[in-house]
Scaffold this motif. Structure first.
Motif, PDB file in Angstrom:
ATOM      1  N   LYS A 103      14.390 -53.332 -52.145  1.00  0.00           N
ATOM      2  CA  LYS A 103      14.404 -51.845 -52.649  1.00  0.00           C
ATOM      3  C   LYS A 103      13.037 -51.696 -53.224  1.00  0.00           C
ATOM      4  O   LYS A 103      12.399 -50.626 -52.963  1.00  0.00           O
ATOM      5  N   TYR A 104      12.473 -52.681 -53.948  1.00  0.00           N
ATOM      6  CA  TYR A 104      11.134 -52.222 -54.462  1.00  0.00           C
ATOM      7  C   TYR A 104      10.160 -52.237 -53.510  1.00  0.00           C
ATOM      8  O   TYR A 104       9.447 -51.247 -53.398  1.00  0.00           O
ATOM      9  N   LEU A 105      10.048 -52.897 -52.342  1.00  0.00           N
ATOM     10  CA  LEU A 105       9.001 -52.792 -51.445  1.00  0.00           C
ATOM     11  C   LEU A 105       9.233 -51.588 -50.634  1.00  0.00           C
ATOM     12  O   LEU A 105       8.286 -50.766 -50.435  1.00  0.00           O
ATOM     13  N   ASN A 106      10.606 -51.003 -50.288  1.00  0.00           N
ATOM     14  CA  ASN A 106      10.786 -49.889 -49.672  1.00  0.00           C
ATOM     15  C   ASN A 106      10.220 -48.865 -50.914  1.00  0.00           C
ATOM     16  O   ASN A 106       9.693 -47.630 -50.156  1.00  0.00           O
ATOM     17  N   GLN A 107      10.624 -48.666 -51.914  1.00  0.00           N
ATOM     18  CA  GLN A 107      10.021 -47.548 -52.739  1.00  0.00           C
ATOM     19  C   GLN A 107       8.437 -47.666 -52.936  1.00  0.00           C
ATOM     20  O   GLN A 107       7.920 -46.680 -52.855  1.00  0.00           O
ATOM     21  N   ALA A 108       7.944 -48.845 -53.023  1.00  0.00           N
ATOM     22  CA  ALA A 108       6.448 -49.052 -53.203  1.00  0.00           C
ATOM     23  C   ALA A 108       5.743 -48.576 -51.652  1.00  0.00           C
ATOM     24  O   ALA A 108       4.814 -47.825 -51.801  1.00  0.00           O
ATOM     25  N   ILE A 109       6.259 -48.728 -50.402  1.00  0.00           N
ATOM     26  CA  ILE A 109       5.837 -48.368 -49.076  1.00  0.00           C
ATOM     27  C   ILE A 109       5.892 -46.746 -49.383  1.00  0.00           C
ATOM     28  O   ILE A 109       4.880 -46.128 -49.017  1.00  0.00           O
ATOM     29  N   GLU A 110       6.941 -46.156 -49.574  1.00  0.00           N
ATOM     30  CA  GLU A 110       7.211 -44.720 -49.766  1.00  0.00           C
ATOM     31  C   GLU A 110       6.119 -44.144 -50.704  1.00  0.00           C
ATOM     32  O   GLU A 110       5.583 -43.138 -50.435  1.00  0.00           O
ATOM     33  N   LEU A 111       5.888 -44.717 -51.886  1.00  0.00           N
ATOM     34  CA  LEU A 111       4.949 -44.513 -52.626  1.00  0.00           C
ATOM     35  C   LEU A 111       3.414 -44.274 -52.018  1.00  0.00           C
ATOM     36  O   LEU A 111       2.834 -43.360 -52.175  1.00  0.00           O
ATOM     37  N   GLU A 112       3.118 -45.183 -51.526  1.00  0.00           N
ATOM     38  CA  GLU A 112       1.836 -45.311 -50.857  1.00  0.00           C
ATOM     39  C   GLU A 112       1.761 -44.118 -49.402  1.00  0.00           C
ATOM     40  O   GLU A 112       0.793 -43.397 -49.496  1.00  0.00           O
ATOM     41  N   LEU A 113       2.873 -43.960 -49.240  1.00  0.00           N
ATOM     42  CA  LEU A 113       2.932 -42.863 -47.940  1.00  0.00           C
ATOM     43  C   LEU A 113       2.813 -41.404 -48.674  1.00  0.00           C
ATOM     44  O   LEU A 113       2.355 -40.605 -47.928  1.00  0.00           O
ATOM     45  N   ASN A 114       3.688 -41.210 -49.743  1.00  0.00           N
ATOM     46  CA  ASN A 114       3.722 -39.942 -50.218  1.00  0.00           C
ATOM     47  C   ASN A 114       2.514 -39.581 -50.953  1.00  0.00           C
ATOM     48  O   ASN A 114       2.058 -38.695 -50.755  1.00  0.00           O
ATOM     49  N   ILE A 115       1.643 -40.582 -51.612  1.00  0.00           N
ATOM     50  CA  ILE A 115       0.348 -40.511 -51.969  1.00  0.00           C
ATOM     51  C   ILE A 115      -0.879 -40.166 -50.904  1.00  0.00           C
ATOM     52  O   ILE A 115      -1.518 -39.191 -51.210  1.00  0.00           O
ATOM     53  N   ASN A 148       6.949 -56.785 -58.611  1.00  0.00           N
ATOM     54  CA  ASN A 148       7.795 -56.765 -59.924  1.00  0.00           C
ATOM     55  C   ASN A 148       8.904 -55.745 -59.655  1.00  0.00           C
ATOM     56  O   ASN A 148       8.824 -54.385 -60.013  1.00  0.00           O
ATOM     57  N   PRO A 149      10.110 -56.147 -59.204  1.00  0.00           N
ATOM     58  CA  PRO A 149      11.319 -55.200 -58.765  1.00  0.00           C
ATOM     59  C   PRO A 149      11.815 -54.460 -60.135  1.00  0.00           C
ATOM     60  O   PRO A 149      12.718 -53.427 -59.892  1.00  0.00           O
ATOM     61  N   GLN A 150      11.270 -54.755 -61.244  1.00  0.00           N
ATOM     62  CA  GLN A 150      11.911 -54.218 -62.349  1.00  0.00           C
ATOM     63  C   GLN A 150      11.565 -52.724 -62.399  1.00  0.00           C
ATOM     64  O   GLN A 150      12.127 -51.945 -63.212  1.00  0.00           O
ATOM     65  N   ASN A 151      10.488 -52.266 -61.944  1.00  0.00           N
ATOM     66  CA  ASN A 151       9.886 -50.929 -61.923  1.00  0.00           C
ATOM     67  C   ASN A 151      10.413 -49.982 -60.719  1.00  0.00           C
ATOM     68  O   ASN A 151      10.048 -49.050 -60.475  1.00  0.00           O
ATOM     69  N   ILE A 152      11.544 -50.538 -60.150  1.00  0.00           N
ATOM     70  CA  ILE A 152      12.180 -49.702 -59.036  1.00  0.00           C
ATOM     71  C   ILE A 152      12.486 -48.228 -59.425  1.00  0.00           C
ATOM     72  O   ILE A 152      12.116 -47.277 -58.710  1.00  0.00           O
ATOM     73  N   ASP A 153      13.033 -48.146 -60.509  1.00  0.00           N
ATOM     74  CA  ASP A 153      13.403 -46.717 -61.008  1.00  0.00           C
ATOM     75  C   ASP A 153      12.254 -45.986 -61.273  1.00  0.00           C
ATOM     76  O   ASP A 153      12.279 -44.607 -61.179  1.00  0.00           O
ATOM     77  N   GLU A 154      11.123 -46.482 -62.054  1.00  0.00           N
ATOM     78  CA  GLU A 154      10.066 -45.703 -62.132  1.00  0.00           C
ATOM     79  C   GLU A 154       9.302 -45.277 -61.010  1.00  0.00           C
ATOM     80  O   GLU A 154       8.833 -44.251 -60.718  1.00  0.00           O
ATOM     81  N   ILE A 155       9.350 -46.053 -59.953  1.00  0.00           N
ATOM     82  CA  ILE A 155       8.463 -45.726 -58.506  1.00  0.00           C
ATOM     83  C   ILE A 155       9.232 -44.846 -57.998  1.00  0.00           C
ATOM     84  O   ILE A 155       8.869 -43.839 -57.493  1.00  0.00           O
ATOM     85  N   SER A 210      11.171 -42.502 -59.487  1.00  0.00           N
ATOM     86  CA  SER A 210      10.654 -41.330 -60.116  1.00  0.00           C
ATOM     87  C   SER A 210       9.330 -40.704 -59.874  1.00  0.00           C
ATOM     88  O   SER A 210       9.106 -39.229 -59.764  1.00  0.00           O
ATOM     89  N   ILE A 211       8.273 -41.427 -59.749  1.00  0.00           N
ATOM     90  CA  ILE A 211       7.140 -41.175 -59.196  1.00  0.00           C
ATOM     91  C   ILE A 211       7.030 -40.737 -57.797  1.00  0.00           C
ATOM     92  O   ILE A 211       6.513 -39.449 -57.462  1.00  0.00           O
ATOM     93  N   ASN A 212       7.875 -41.095 -56.882  1.00  0.00           N
ATOM     94  CA  ASN A 212       8.112 -40.698 -55.517  1.00  0.00           C
ATOM     95  C   ASN A 212       8.668 -39.255 -55.613  1.00  0.00           C
ATOM     96  O   ASN A 212       8.107 -38.352 -54.796  1.00  0.00           O
ATOM     97  N   LYS A 213       9.774 -38.814 -56.567  1.00  0.00           N
ATOM     98  CA  LYS A 213      10.258 -37.504 -56.473  1.00  0.00           C
ATOM     99  C   LYS A 213       9.103 -36.707 -57.122  1.00  0.00           C
ATOM    100  O   LYS A 213       9.058 -35.548 -56.721  1.00  0.00           O
ATOM    101  N   ALA A 214       8.462 -37.158 -58.178  1.00  0.00           N
ATOM    102  CA  ALA A 214       7.417 -36.262 -58.900  1.00  0.00           C
ATOM    103  C   ALA A 214       6.311 -35.749 -57.643  1.00  0.00           C
ATOM    104  O   ALA A 214       5.806 -34.570 -57.729  1.00  0.00           O
ATOM    105  N   ALA A 265       2.635 -47.057 -62.763  1.00  0.00           N
ATOM    106  CA  ALA A 265       3.134 -48.337 -62.567  1.00  0.00           C
ATOM    107  C   ALA A 265       2.794 -48.936 -61.070  1.00  0.00           C
ATOM    108  O   ALA A 265       2.448 -50.163 -60.775  1.00  0.00           O
ATOM    109  N   GLY A 266       3.472 -48.335 -60.115  1.00  0.00           N
ATOM    110  CA  GLY A 266       3.341 -48.617 -58.653  1.00  0.00           C
ATOM    111  C   GLY A 266       1.902 -48.830 -58.373  1.00  0.00           C
ATOM    112  O   GLY A 266       1.809 -49.853 -57.723  1.00  0.00           O
TER     113      GLY A 266
END
Length: 145
Positions: free
Chosen positions: A7-19, A69-76, A78-82, A110-111
């Motif tokens: 889940k973390y890696l999926n969100q991190a990948i999405e973060l990089e693509l969104n940025i 660090n998968p503890q930041n899933i929710d934060e990442i 949120s950043i994706n939505k923002a 964080a991400g």
């Protein structure tokens, strides 16, 4: 069922693509800085590709570097939505100074901070060293902004 790491890696990948998409928008909105935004956008896509490869490696080895660090899933998440709402706001009201400020805040989030820490770690196990080597020139975005 998907693990927290996946889940973390999926969100991190999405973060990089969104940025990356956001930087492409800045590329089109601010022609005086187009080369800068284009370069950052490509580097963000490279980060996403490296994370996709890391995810594939995890699927095989069930190992990831300590910096993941998968503890930041929710934060990442949120950043994706923002970023998605920020994208629309900049499209409607482009402001060059705010684009730089927003990009800086994203790069210090964080991400991105975890990605930077992973990219700069010179003590990675051999299994992950290739990722650091591939990312040698695609870092320090916050400093460059």
């Amino acid at each position: 069922m998907m693990s927290d790491i996946e889940k973390y890696l999926n969100q991190a990948i999405e973060l990089e693509l969104n940025i990356s998409d956001l930087y492409l928008l800045f590329y089109s909105l601010f022609p005086q800085d187009s080369y800068f935004w284009w370069a950052l956008s490509i580097e963000e896509k490279n980060h996403a590709a490296l994370l996709k490869n890391l995810k594939q490696l995890y699927d095989v080895s069930h190992k990831v570097p300590d910096e993941i660090n998968p503890q930041n899933i929710d934060e990442i998440e949120s950043i994706n939505k923002a970023i998605k709402s920020g994208f629309l706001a900049f499209k409607e009201h482009p402001e060059r100074k705010k684009a730089f400020e927003y990009a800086l805040s994203l790069e210090q989030s964080a991400g991105e901070a975890h990605y930077q820490k992973f990219a700069e770690n010179e003590n990675l196990p051999p299994l992950f060293e290739v990722f650091r080597q591939l990312n040698m020139d695609d870092k320090n975005h916050a400093t460059r902004i």
